[in-house]
Design an enzyme around this catalytic site. Structure first.
Site, mmCIF file in Angstrom:
data_model
loop_
_atom_site.group_PDB
_atom_site.id
_atom_site.type_symbol
_atom_site.label_atom_id
_atom_site.label_comp_id
_atom_site.label_asym_id
_atom_site.label_seq_id
_atom_site.Cartn_x
_atom_site.Cartn_y
_atom_site.Cartn_z
ATOM 1 N N LYS A 115 0.873 -1.175 0.000
ATOM 2 C CA LYS A 115 0.000 0.000 0.000
ATOM 3 C C LYS A 115 0.908 1.222 0.000
ATOM 4 O O LYS A 115 1.894 1.253 0.752
ATOM 5 C CB LYS A 115 -0.853 0.047 1.275
ATOM 6 N N CYS A 116 0.537 2.227 -0.789
ATOM 7 C CA CYS A 116 1.336 3.455 -0.801
ATOM 8 C C CYS A 116 1.338 4.091 0.583
ATOM 9 O O CYS A 116 2.274 4.798 0.943
ATOM 10 C CB CYS A 116 0.769 4.426 -1.814
ATOM 11 N N THR A 117 0.306 3.803 1.375
ATOM 12 C CA THR A 117 0.177 4.400 2.712
ATOM 13 C C THR A 117 0.758 3.492 3.804
ATOM 14 O O THR A 117 0.615 3.783 4.985
ATOM 15 C CB THR A 117 -1.311 4.639 3.015
#
Ligand code: NAD
Length: 509
Positions: free
Chosen positions: A290-292
């Site tokens: 996940k980019c987060t």
């Protein structure tokens, strides 16, 4: 031409959606695979090239004015039908997503559910006020703003949320009257084709949505086209910057969601067990892709020693395996290449002085607890064991994004130092702080260089009706957000109209 893996179930044959027809590509044969069984193809297709790109641009340009003329309410009804159809096909698409991307079935089901909600949300925006009025110095004049579509837009999407990210982009683009040419990531073409079919079956007219299954080079050719008035992109910083360089100088609007190196700060007053549960979810969920995802855990003073056993027990308990199997919490990485990248980043960190604090048993490719993971790059495996490193901010892994189930625990003396460390990368996507001290929370919200800051919650996850976007290299200076009302902002030009009542011509007798 590559050899298509020998697959027990026949792989689906995919086509491109151009001008309302499902057509074969003119390029090389390509396929997507199941990362839990990399020797099995999920879908096969011939890639799109220049001919289909030209046809898609022509079709989009021709279809867009009529789509725009249908008006917001009609377009919203089409999105509502798409939401209902996606809900009907939810289980089938979730299974496909797990087979093609690798995330666990519960993760895929959650993503399909969130995508259904995304379509309903944008459909509902059709009935919201779409402009503002202003007083005028002239007594008979009304000043009002109105929105006009950009025209034809390109949507270029990554594989890690193969349905949710496209829904975030395509739903508002269509609602606001644009035609879309969508180039999804090559690893998740079957999910993309399933979503395009939902939209077409719901009544998106021929030419208004075009799907090109193609390598990045076709994405580059797409964004270079004069006719493309806007580009919405999610992916890596390198590709994002190349799109920016191609599209911005000719006046196209560009929206970018790029990488992240998200930090979570833990203060000594936080409950270590509750914090560890959120930290592990944030770092390891969706196999860390996940980019987060939580890439750094910054523990302040005595929080460090309290956190280590809590993180260790949770990470070692993670069950890694085929995302379709019961009880599996962490699926494979999307590809063997992705696994190799994670493995070499961890090896580099170890050579720079990091230590392995905890590592899960990676099932099909587990490694020794203290050294580099085995299941070597060459065996084709896509599994990598969730790993907690102990390190310091100078490590390469504490600056460069590693897209996998790896996070690094770093020590800070106090909150000042923790904030400095958290802000010490070129990224600025998300951040979190774990504490009951409201002043510390306020400081973090104000001082952390991240577009999204959370208190006592994972760095991952966002609500689709609230704006979401990064700072620094995680985005593009402006407009930098998607979701919430940002869709209307990005996918339209705003106009201001000054409207006075006309004087009728005197009747000529
Ligand atoms: P990527 O940049 O390699 O590819 C993204 C898309 O761009 C794919 O469809 C790809 O085919 C296409 N592409 C590749 N080269 C291109 C070119 N020259 N011109 C136009 N298009 C091109 O990214 P990825 O590996 O698919 O995804 C992982 C990356 O995405 C990570 O860096 C992650 O942080 C980022 N990401 C960010 C967010 C966010 O919201 N900020 C969300 C998910 C993923």
């Amino acid at each position: 031409m590559p050899d298509i893996p020998n697959t027990p179930d026949r792989p689906t044959t995919l086509r491109h959606l151009v001008a309302g027809e499902w057509v074969d590509g003119e390029g090389a044969e390509a396929y997507s695979t199941d990362p839990a069984h990399p020797d099995r193809a999920v879908a096969v297709y011939r890639t799109a090239g220049k001919t289909l790109l030209d046809q898609a641009v022509t079709a989009a340009q021709a279809a867009q004015p009529d789509w725009s003329a249908q008006g917001l309410i009609q377009r919203g009804l089409v999105l509502r039908r798409a939401a209902a159809l996606l809900a009907d096909r939810a289980e089938e698409i979730a299974l496909l997503m797990t087979r093609e991307e690798g995330k666990t079935l519960p993760e895929s089901r959650a993503e399909v559910g969130a995508s259904v909600e995304t379509l309903y949300y944008h459909a509902s925006r059709a009935r919201a006020a779409d402009g503002a009025t202003f007083p005028s110095a002239h007594p008979e004049e009304i000043i009002r703003t109105l929105r006009r579509p950009l025209g034809t837009v390109a949507a270029i999407t990554p594989w890690n949320f193969p349905l949710q990210i496209p829904a975030w982009k395509i739903a508002p683009a269509l609602l606001w009257g644009n035609a879309v040419i969508w180039k999804p990531a090559s690893d998740t073409v079957a999910v993309a084709a399933a979503f395009a079919r939902v939209l077409a079956d719901a009544g998106v007219p021929a030419g208004v949505l075009n799907l090109l299954l193609a390598p990045g080079s076709v994405g580059a050719a797409l964004v270079a086209r004069e006719e493309i008035a806007g580009v919405t992109f999610t992916g890596s910083v390198t590709v994002g910057r190349s799109i920016q360089a191609a599209a911005v100088p000719r006046g196209a609007k560009v929206q970018m969601e790029l990488g992240g190196h998200n930090a979570a700060i833990v203060l000594p007053d936080a409950d270590p067990a509750a914090a560890a549960a959120d930290l592990v979810a944030g770092a390891m969920g969706s196999t860390g892709q996940k980019c987060t995802g939580t890439r750094r855990i910054i523990a302040v003073a005595e929080a460090y020693d309290a956190l280590v056993p809590e993180l260790k027990s949770r990470i070692e308990a993670l069950v890694v395996g085929d995302g379709l199997a019961d009880g599996v919490g962490i699926g494979p990485l999307v590809s063997n290449k992705a696994r190799q990248e994670v493995e070499s980043a961890v090896e580099q960190a170890l050579s720079e002085g990091a230590q392995v604090l905890a590592r899960a048993d990676a099932g099909p490719a587990s490694g020794p607890a203290s050294g580099p993971a085995s299941g070597s790059a060459s065996d084709g495996s896509c599994y990598y064991p969730p790993t907690l490193l102990a390190g310091h901010p100078g490590l390469t892994i504490c600056h460069e994004e590693v897209f996998g189930p790896v996070t690094t625990l770093v020590r800070a003396a106090d909150l000042d130092e923790a904030i400095r460390i958290a802000n010490g990368t070129r990224f600025g996507l998300t951040a979190a702080v774990f504490t009951c001290d409201e002043r510390a929370v306020r400081r973090c919200v104000e001082e952390l260089d991240a577009g999204l800051v959370k208190a006592n919650a994972p760095t991952t996850g966002s609500e689709l009706h609230a704006p979401f976007g990064g700072l620094r290299d995680s985005s593009f200076p402006a407009p930098r957000e998607q979701n919430g009302d940002s869709g209307a902002e990005f996918f339209t030009w705003s106009k201001t109209a000054y409207l006075r009542t006309g004087t009728p011509a005197r009747s000529r007798s």
